[in-house]
Enzyme design. Structure first.
Site, mmCIF file in Angstrom:
data_model
loop_
_atom_site.group_PDB
_atom_site.id
_atom_site.type_symbol
_atom_site.label_atom_id
_atom_site.label_comp_id
_atom_site.label_asym_id
_atom_site.label_seq_id
_atom_site.Cartn_x
_atom_site.Cartn_y
_atom_site.Cartn_z
ATOM 1 N N CYS A 1 1.121 -5.946 4.434
ATOM 2 C CA CYS A 1 1.792 -5.385 5.606
ATOM 3 C C CYS A 1 2.830 -6.396 6.058
ATOM 4 O O CYS A 1 2.477 -7.479 6.548
ATOM 5 C CB CYS A 1 0.813 -5.096 6.735
ATOM 6 S SG CYS A 1 1.636 -4.525 8.260
ATOM 7 N N MET B 1 8.243 -0.031 7.796
ATOM 8 C CA MET B 1 7.263 -0.994 7.341
ATOM 9 C C MET B 1 8.004 -2.266 6.921
ATOM 10 O O MET B 1 9.063 -2.201 6.299
ATOM 11 C CB MET B 1 6.470 -0.453 6.156
ATOM 12 C CG MET B 1 5.800 0.893 6.434
ATOM 13 S SD MET B 1 6.890 2.327 6.228
ATOM 14 C CE MET B 1 6.901 2.475 4.449
#
Length: 397
Positions: free
Chosen positions: A103, A315
């Site tokens: 992430c 993201m």
């Protein structure tokens, strides 16, 4: 008699446009310190999954892909690194944690957490200025360098750095993703050896696609080929069940083409990767906050899906893929930005704007010249939201 609840030290943090529950490996119950069913069961219960209602009411998750995340950190034994960082993307309505990728947003919170949690040697912490934290991203085997601001010997969290998709300003945390496109699980940066490929998706169609391993495996498509403009916000995609099914089919067949899975049926067990994104040349649009984004202020538009839904912003790992692809002439991302060689792009996403840079160069390879990216760069911010303990039933894992 039901087992009583146990409590586990944890910190709830925002990193970039995501939130997650952070743990030190040493604080987890002993049987959850190693990968496996016990760890997954514990962390799913912390987050509140699986939840057939899709709300994660009985856990720390926020019922979106951006807020259904866990992080485990430990002091690194790897030379030249301070901390090992393991990320888990927790499915909301199914019993599954995807450990296949990173992430990028929560990467911004790793350095600050590591410092506060005593995982960085105290002798390396400046009273004022910046602390450089070298992070080993254990999911994908990459190095991330975080530049964490310090004040009075503590992490400085407040500041005036604004990040579209986050309501309030905070301190800026610059990140460097080193060698983001090294050969890894999915092979070379371009698994097929080409910057654009035809992607055949049975029952859906044939699309031009850039398939890239950089930051996170990503499938880039042209918005126009999908019937979109690139200005779409979440309701336009997430409220269309047929569109979501089409994107999932594209993702599954793209994963096969990239060598990430052998059969499309395996895509259901690998929900976090690859990502699917679509690009378009600059246009005016209004972001989800009501902010006007002008075509003159961006190089291109990008929309990306995460865990089966259009992301509300971008993201961080996909931003690395965007910056990398933009730096390489001929990719769909590069062409949408106007073509040519470039070291940075500013792109429009559903919540506003983001700038990401990449350093790319051509080197001699076995089959001739090939592109190599040494680093991708972007800034995020991070903040502790709550710290203390999470509680779960003692027999849940």
């Amino acid at each position: 008699m039901p087992a009583p609840q146990i409590k586990i030290p944890a910190t709830y943090m925002r990193g970039g446009t995501s939130k997650g529950v952070f743990f030190r490996l040493q604080d987890l119950p002993e049987r959850a310190r190693a990968p496996g069913p016990a760890r997954d069961a514990l962390l799913m219960r912390v987050i509140g999954s699986p939840d057939p209602y899709g709300k994660q009411t009985d856990g720390m998750g926020g019922a979106t892909s951006s807020t259904s995340k866990v992080v485990i950190l430990s002091k690194s034994t790897r030379p030249g690194h301070d901390v090992d960082y393991l990320f888990g993307q927790v499915a909301i309505d199914s019993a599954f944690i995807d450990w296949s990728g990173n992430c990028g947003n929560l990467s911004a919170a790793v350095g600050p957490f590591a410092i506060a949690a005593g995982l960085v040697d105290a002798a390396r912490l400046p009273a004022e200025g910046t602390c450089t934290v070298r992070i080993w991203q254990a999911n994908i085997g990459k190095t991330i360098v975080a530049h964490v601001p310090m004040a009075d010997g503590q992490v400085q969290e407040t500041g005036d750095f604004e990040l579209d998709g986050v309501t309030f300003p905070a301190a800026e945390v610059p990140l460097e993703f080193l060698d983001p496109a090294e050969e890894g699980e999915g092979g070379a940066m371009f698994p097929t050896g080409r910057v654009v490929d035809p992607l055949d998706v049975p029952g859906v169609g044939r699309f031009a696609a850039t398939l890239i391993n950089a930051g996170i495996p990503t499938i880039f498509l042209n918005a126009a080929d999908l019937g979109y403009t690139g200005t779409e916000l979440q309701p336009a995609i997430n409220g269309d069940a047929a569109a979501l099914a089409r994107f999932e089919a594209i993702r599954a067949w793209g994963a096969v083409r990239m060598g990430l899975i052998r059969d499309v049926a395996e895509a259901a067990t690998r929900q976090h990767t690859p990502k699917v994104a679509f690009v378009a040349p600059p246009q005016d649009y209004v972001a989800s906050s009501g902010k006007a984004v002008r075509a003159a202020d961006v190089d291109l538009l990008v929309r990306a899906l995460s865990m089966g839904k259009l992301h509300h912003a971008m993201m961080g790992t996909a931003a690395v893929a965007i910056g990398t692809a933009a730096a390489i002439p001929g990719t769909l991302v590069n062409l949408a930005a106007g073509g040519g060689e470039r070291r940075a792009v500013r792109f429009g996403h559903p919540s506003g704007l983001l700038r990401v840079g990449a350093e790319a160069r051509q080197v001699d390879g076995p089959a001739g010249p090939q592109w190599q990216v040494t680093k991708a760069l972007m800034s995020r911010s991070a903040r502790v939201l709550m710290e203390g303990w999470v509680r779960v039933p003692g027999d849940c894992f």
